[in-house]
Design a protein around this motif. Sequence first.
Motif, PDB file in Angstrom:
ATOM      1  N   GLU A   1      -2.209  -4.282 -20.589  1.00 60.45           N
ATOM      2  CA  GLU A   1      -0.755  -4.215 -20.447  1.00 60.45           C
ATOM      3  C   GLU A   1      -0.087  -5.434 -21.076  1.00 60.45           C
ATOM      4  OE1 GLU A   1       0.709  -2.538 -16.562  1.00 60.45           O
ATOM      5  OE2 GLU A   1      -1.362  -3.017 -15.998  1.00 60.45           O
ATOM      6  N   ARG A   2      -0.692  -6.605 -20.859  1.00 60.61           N
ATOM      7  CA  ARG A   2      -0.139  -7.790 -21.535  1.00 60.61           C
ATOM      8  C   ARG A   2      -0.177  -7.608 -23.053  1.00 60.61           C
ATOM      9  NH1 ARG A   2      -3.030 -11.000 -17.527  1.00 60.61           N
ATOM     10  NH2 ARG A   2      -4.623 -11.558 -19.072  1.00 60.61           N
ATOM     11  N   GLY A   3      -1.286  -7.073 -23.532  1.00 62.38           N
ATOM     12  CA  GLY A   3      -1.413  -6.849 -24.961  1.00 62.38           C
ATOM     13  C   GLY A   3      -0.373  -5.886 -25.493  1.00 62.38           C
ATOM     14  N   GLU A   4      -0.073  -4.834 -24.747  1.00 60.29           N
ATOM     15  CA  GLU A   4       0.931  -3.865 -25.182  1.00 60.29           C
ATOM     16  C   GLU A   4       2.321  -4.507 -25.259  1.00 60.29           C
ATOM     17  OE1 GLU A   4       0.346  -0.885 -22.251  1.00 60.29           O
ATOM     18  OE2 GLU A   4      -1.309   0.088 -23.316  1.00 60.29           O
TER      19      GLU A   4
ATOM     20  N   THR B   1       0.755 -12.954 -35.664  1.00 60.87           N
ATOM     21  CA  THR B   1       0.143 -13.688 -34.555  1.00 60.87           C
ATOM     22  C   THR B   1       0.317 -12.941 -33.243  1.00 60.87           C
ATOM     23  OG1 THR B   1       0.520 -15.806 -35.661  1.00 60.87           O
ATOM     24  CG2 THR B   1       0.130 -15.873 -33.298  1.00 60.87           C
ATOM     25  N   LEU B   2       1.527 -12.464 -32.980  1.00 60.75           N
ATOM     26  CA  LEU B   2       1.763 -11.715 -31.741  1.00 60.75           C
ATOM     27  C   LEU B   2       0.933 -10.428 -31.714  1.00 60.75           C
ATOM     28  CD1 LEU B   2       5.629 -12.191 -31.416  1.00 60.75           C
ATOM     29  CD2 LEU B   2       3.850 -13.313 -30.065  1.00 60.75           C
ATOM     30  N   ARG B   3       0.809  -9.771 -32.865  1.00 63.73           N
ATOM     31  CA  ARG B   3      -0.016  -8.563 -32.921  1.00 63.73           C
ATOM     32  C   ARG B   3      -1.494  -8.892 -32.679  1.00 63.73           C
ATOM     33  NH1 ARG B   3       2.756  -5.893 -38.307  1.00 63.73           N
ATOM     34  NH2 ARG B   3       4.507  -4.860 -37.261  1.00 63.73           N
ATOM     35  N   TYR B   4      -1.950  -9.954 -33.311  1.00 60.07           N
ATOM     36  CA  TYR B   4      -3.364 -10.323 -33.209  1.00 60.07           C
ATOM     37  C   TYR B   4      -3.750 -10.575 -31.757  1.00 60.07           C
ATOM     38  CZ  TYR B   4      -7.662 -13.051 -33.891  1.00 60.07           C
ATOM     39  OH  TYR B   4      -8.950 -13.528 -33.834  1.00 60.07           O
ATOM     40  N   TYR B   5      -2.951 -11.408 -31.070  1.00 65.34           N
ATOM     41  CA  TYR B   5      -3.306 -11.712 -29.677  1.00 65.34           C
ATOM     42  C   TYR B   5      -2.991 -10.552 -28.741  1.00 65.34           C
ATOM     43  CZ  TYR B   5      -4.634 -16.317 -31.126  1.00 65.34           C
ATOM     44  OH  TYR B   5      -5.290 -17.358 -31.747  1.00 65.34           O
ATOM     45  N   GLY B   6      -2.040  -9.699 -29.136  1.00 66.82           N
ATOM     46  CA  GLY B   6      -1.833  -8.482 -28.377  1.00 66.82           C
ATOM     47  C   GLY B   6      -3.058  -7.576 -28.431  1.00 66.82           C
TER      48      GLY B   6
ATOM     49  N   GLY C   1       1.220 -17.123 -28.536  1.00 69.82           N
ATOM     50  CA  GLY C   1       0.407 -15.918 -28.647  1.00 69.82           C
ATOM     51  C   GLY C   1      -0.814 -15.951 -27.744  1.00 69.82           C
ATOM     52  N   PRO C   2      -1.718 -16.930 -27.919  1.00 72.83           N
ATOM     53  CA  PRO C   2      -2.897 -16.971 -27.047  1.00 72.83           C
ATOM     54  C   PRO C   2      -2.567 -17.327 -25.610  1.00 72.83           C
ATOM     55  CG  PRO C   2      -2.863 -18.876 -28.521  1.00 72.83           C
ATOM     56  CD  PRO C   2      -1.778 -17.949 -28.977  1.00 72.83           C
ATOM     57  N   ALA C   3      -1.549 -18.164 -25.387  1.00 74.16           N
ATOM     58  CA  ALA C   3      -1.202 -18.529 -24.009  1.00 74.16           C
ATOM     59  C   ALA C   3      -0.738 -17.308 -23.224  1.00 74.16           C
ATOM     60  CB  ALA C   3      -0.130 -19.613 -24.008  1.00 74.16           C
ATOM     61  N   LEU C   4       0.143 -16.505 -23.817  1.00 71.85           N
ATOM     62  CA  LEU C   4       0.626 -15.310 -23.132  1.00 71.85           C
ATOM     63  C   LEU C   4      -0.476 -14.268 -22.992  1.00 71.85           C
ATOM     64  CD1 LEU C   4       4.159 -14.947 -24.771  1.00 71.85           C
ATOM     65  CD2 LEU C   4       3.608 -15.880 -22.513  1.00 71.85           C
ATOM     66  N   ALA C   5      -1.296 -14.113 -24.017  1.00 66.81           N
ATOM     67  CA  ALA C   5      -2.401 -13.151 -23.933  1.00 66.81           C
ATOM     68  C   ALA C   5      -3.352 -13.500 -22.803  1.00 66.81           C
ATOM     69  CB  ALA C   5      -3.154 -13.110 -25.260  1.00 66.81           C
TER      70      ALA C   5
END
Length: 498
Positions: free
Chosen positions: A82-85, A127-132, A179-183
Amino acid sequence: MTTDHVGTTDWAARAADLTTPGGIFVGGEFRAAAGTRAIVTPRDGSTLGELAWADAADADRAVAEARRAFDHGPWPRLHPRERGEILQAFAALVDRHRDELALLISLEMGKPIRIAHEIELRALVRTLRYYGELADKEHGEITPTTEGDLSLVTREPAGVVAAVVPWNFPLTLAGWKIGPALAAGCTVVLKTAEQSPLSMQRVAELGIEAGLPAGVLNVLSGDGAVVGRALGEHHDVDILTFTGSTAVGRHFLRYSADSNLKRVYLELGGKSPNIILPDAPDLDAAADTAAWAIFFNTGEMCTAGSRLVVHREVADQVVTRIVETSAQWAPGDPLDPATRMGPVVDERSLQRILGQLDEGVAAGGEVRVGGRRARSDSGGPYLEPTVVTGLAPDNLLVREELFAPVLSVLEVADEDDAVRVAGDTPYGLAAAVWTSDLGTAHRVSRRLKAGTVWVNCYEEGDLSVPFGGVKLSGFGRDKSRHALDEYTDLKTTWVHYG
């Protein structure tokens, strides 16, 4: 057939109608702050508007929102999928608002609009897509035990992250942090640089629209000595990640030691050597890339190839080519899609650079091209692309990071000499070597003390590879799966069931 959207847009007209953010973004909304500051564009020295300017109390409120969102909110407890989405939706919204965000970047720090649109925004979206995509791909471990025992090793989100980012790539580098922090499930308080406080405020607003809960991503604009210090010393900040100067990096380590021993990750300065040997596959291509490596982004890159280490057999050919190529980098209006190099970030920086050039040349350097202010009638701080030769190893133009379109040329006699000269720096962020010999490429790259070494190219990479330095260029790594390690804690749970 595709159209050149960037090239056919009247960016100056769009700038006239642009609404800039007015507040700091805390707890899912724009808020007033302790004060305000007029934001001046280096494009022409004009004022873009007034922006809320945070103080230590505002930083404390932002951390409190992030702490509340981490301790009691849904974000760390969502399924990683869900975080990734949500991160994927975040990327899509940023992409949809690419024109607006690119314009904010170009105005706030002078990046040419085409580079802001096609490179900076592309980097944030990717970046956002990658970590998503990566959010639900990291797993824990079950380690071997004896009968009757079970050991579980799980990755837990580390908590509240304070991210302090520079102005030269305000969204690219912010993306590498958030990106990685939120993921990982952390919440974030991000402090923008004083010179680029606008674009990231708007990005944070898009994050809420994409589905980030309030308090998960907060953005402050304020003075580093006030807000940066407040975050560094805050006992409710668990992780601090910083990209910027070595001097400020030292402060953050002290802040951690004097507070709660928060983990600190630093990506600091550089004085990167670009080694060109006589057997380079294509000397003209090497020279053109060397020019790009120092003039791109007005030389305002920590990885800029600011030291050209060139074999004396080919030095004249290579330097002559770079001097000729420099004409293609003449500074221009950042809102003109044809501009390749814009202004330096502000007048203070320009005066510092000009002073360093004067001092370096007085100590024995020869300016082969450039070295002067450009576009004086524009009202902005523009500098000609500059090449300086004849420098001694202790010249400040060789030793210090200028953060400017200034190339220092050093001639060497052979491979060993090249490695010695390249390594004669306290920094260790990046380096490059140009050679046709595979053995030379492996041997030299292994001998160079740097976080990244490019062979027959410069500044190439991908989100899947880590980025960071050694020595005074810091430690820790942005990008790749390895970045997730910085925002997670390993927890061992030992279960005795026998």
